[in-house]
Motif scaffolding. Structure first.
Motif, PDB file in Angstrom:
ATOM      1  N   CYS A   1       4.069   5.471  -5.695  1.00  0.00           N
ATOM      2  CA  CYS A   1       4.105   5.318  -7.162  1.00  0.00           C
ATOM      3  C   CYS A   1       3.072   6.205  -7.832  1.00  0.00           C
ATOM      4  O   CYS A   1       3.329   6.839  -8.865  1.00  0.00           O
ATOM      5  N   ARG A   2       1.871   6.224  -7.269  1.00  0.00           N
ATOM      6  CA  ARG A   2       0.816   7.071  -7.861  1.00  0.00           C
ATOM      7  C   ARG A   2       1.215   8.543  -7.821  1.00  0.00           C
ATOM      8  O   ARG A   2       1.001   9.291  -8.774  1.00  0.00           O
TER       9      ARG A   2
ATOM     10  N   GLU B   1      -2.062  -1.115  -9.231  1.00  0.00           N
ATOM     11  CA  GLU B   1      -2.504   0.248  -8.924  1.00  0.00           C
ATOM     12  C   GLU B   1      -2.226   1.202 -10.083  1.00  0.00           C
ATOM     13  O   GLU B   1      -3.047   2.027 -10.457  1.00  0.00           O
TER      14      GLU B   1
ATOM     15  N   THR C   1       3.911   1.499  -1.076  1.00  0.00           N
ATOM     16  CA  THR C   1       4.572   1.595  -2.383  1.00  0.00           C
ATOM     17  C   THR C   1       3.625   2.172  -3.436  1.00  0.00           C
ATOM     18  O   THR C   1       3.998   3.024  -4.256  1.00  0.00           O
ATOM     19  N   SER C   2       2.390   1.703  -3.423  1.00  0.00           N
ATOM     20  CA  SER C   2       1.401   2.188  -4.407  1.00  0.00           C
ATOM     21  C   SER C   2       1.129   3.672  -4.228  1.00  0.00           C
ATOM     22  O   SER C   2       0.997   4.426  -5.205  1.00  0.00           O
TER      23      SER C   2
ATOM     24  N   LYS D   1       1.169  -5.404  -6.714  1.00  0.00           N
ATOM     25  CA  LYS D   1       0.167  -4.437  -6.257  1.00  0.00           C
ATOM     26  C   LYS D   1       0.450  -3.058  -6.855  1.00  0.00           C
ATOM     27  O   LYS D   1      -0.452  -2.370  -7.321  1.00  0.00           O
ATOM     28  N   SER D   2       1.744  -2.702  -6.846  1.00  0.00           N
ATOM     29  CA  SER D   2       2.098  -1.411  -7.430  1.00  0.00           C
ATOM     30  C   SER D   2       1.726  -1.362  -8.905  1.00  0.00           C
ATOM     31  O   SER D   2       1.196  -0.374  -9.418  1.00  0.00           O
TER      32      SER D   2
ATOM     33  N   THR E   1       0.834  -1.211   0.000  1.00  0.00           N
ATOM     34  CA  THR E   1       0.000   0.000   0.000  1.00  0.00           C
ATOM     35  C   THR E   1       0.863   1.254   0.000  1.00  0.00           C
ATOM     36  O   THR E   1       0.601   2.212  -0.731  1.00  0.00           O
TER      37      THR E   1
END
Length: 401
Positions: A13-14, A104, A9-10, A100-101, A7
């Motif tokens: 990244c976003r 996302e 990391t996402s 997950k990343s 979470t």
């Protein structure tokens, strides 16, 4: 724990994706702090977002500037008192984080693509609407040009205004957006007929309606229809049936003034008719009870009436459309009928042409640089006399019904 790290990391990244920052991610187990810990490093050539993006997920977060202008945000999650993962488990966690990343980012990309598609569709629709509007404007412009041409084509020629014992001058200036005024001067069988009208709206339909009215008036004059009620009633029924055939809602105000042997007859509903005596005194004739709008109803005979007045040498009549009294200056103040009467009165000792010029000059002075929104039409008839007497400077204008 994997979900927690994924979470975080996402989130990062976003944030970097939205800022169009190219970055690298490093993930590893590290024991340099004296016990096992998860390390997550974001490295880029550009300054990275504030570290509080990772703060809720990691025990420690650092913002580091590295050599060669590299920037790094580093998060550490302590594994003390937690299960120590072997290399396989670490690889699995890393895979979960990366997956997950990636998911996302794919979702974010799909949203962006959808927004882009919707924007493109909106742009296409806007372009289509713009093209339709341009086509409509071109069509309306062409219609207005035709309407203005029709107006000019049916105006009486200068030689038609040369009538024994009378001095006549006419003026019409179409506005940019309106083409609804009509006036005419016909001399048949010893009777001079002045017609003035204003068609509702503008465009090609108005121009066609004006042409119909001019033709109908001339036809009725040629067959020597002199009764004002039959004259306007017949003209109205003709126009009404044509308007219905056209599926139009157009109508017009129309006044007819007949002159013969020093006497005038006025019928039809339009603006006030101005009777000017040889000393410049102005009488305002209200036409509201002398007729009904043409083309609005099939039967108007009961609403038509007429009045007769004597014109002595030096007397005359002035007809106009609402483009003159309703002309506005920069402060939205209308020109008004009173001012029109005053200018005509002060210049009545002059020729009909000079009187007309004086009025139009004064109206233009009043308007100034404002856009003209309605046609300006004026018709002056004056019974000639041997001597034009100069009028007094101050006169009271009276209305006569």
């Amino acid at each position: 724990m994997a979900t927690r790290v994924a979470t975080a990391t996402s989130q990062m990244c976003r944030a970097l994706y939205k800022l169009s920052i190219i970055f690298e991610i490093e993930f590893a187990l590290n024991t340099t702090v004296g016990h096992s810990a998860l390390w997550l490093n974001f490295t880029a050539h550009q300054s990275l977002p504030v570290i509080n993006l990772l703060t809720p997920f990691f025990d420690q977060v650092h913002y580091l500037t590295l050599e060669n202008n590299f920037y790094r945000v580093q998060g550490m999650l302590s594994l003390r008192d937690r299960q120590i993962f072997n290399n396989d488990m670490s690889a699995k966690i890393k895979s979960i984080i990366q997956q997950k990343s990636r998911n996302e980012l794919m979702i974010e990309l799909e949203v962006k693509n959808r927004e882009l598609y919707e924007s493109l569709e909106d742009l296409k629709q806007t372009t289509r609407m713009k093209e339709q509007l341009q086509e409509q404007n071109l069509r309306m412009g062409a219609e207005l040009n035709v309407s203005r041409m029709l107006q000019q084509m049916i105006l009486p020629k200068p030689e038609e205004l040369v009538i024994e014992k009378l001095d006549i001058a006419g003026f019409m200036e179409p506005a940019d957006e309106v083409g609804g005024d009509y006036y005419d001067v016909l001399y048949t069988h010893g009777v001079v007929t002045l017609g003035i009208g204003d068609v509702t709206g503008h465009g090609l339909e108005s121009g066609i309606l004006m042409l119909m009215v001019q033709t109908a008036v001339r036809t009725l004059k040629e067959i020597r229809e002199v009764d004002p009620v039959r004259f306007l009633d017949t003209l109205n029924r003709t126009m009404y049936k044509n308007v219905q055939r056209m599926n139009s809602e157009k109508s017009l105000t129309l006044a007819i003034v007949n002159y013969a042997d020093g006497e005038i007859s006025i019928s039809g509903q339009h603006e006030e008719i101005l009777i000017i005596r040889n000393n410049g005194q102005v009488e305002r004739i209200d036409t509201m009870d002398l007729g009904f709008p043409i083309g609005l109803d099939s039967e108007i005979a009961d609403f038509i009436s007429h009045i007769t007045l004597d014109l002595q040498p030096g007397d005359g009549v002035a007809l106009y459309t609402d483009g003159i009294p309703e002309a506005k200056d920069i402060n939205k103040v209308q020109y008004g009928v009173e001012r029109l009467c005053k200018v005509i009165s002060e210049n009545w000792y002059k020729s009909a042409q000079d009187i007309k010029d004086a009025v139009i000059t004064d109206v233009r002075r009043h308007i100034g640089k404002q856009k003209v929104f309605d046609d300006i039409t004026l018709l002056v008839l004056k019974r000639k006399s041997d001597i034009y007497q100069e009028i007094p400077q101050h006169l009271e204008f009276k209305s006569k019904t």
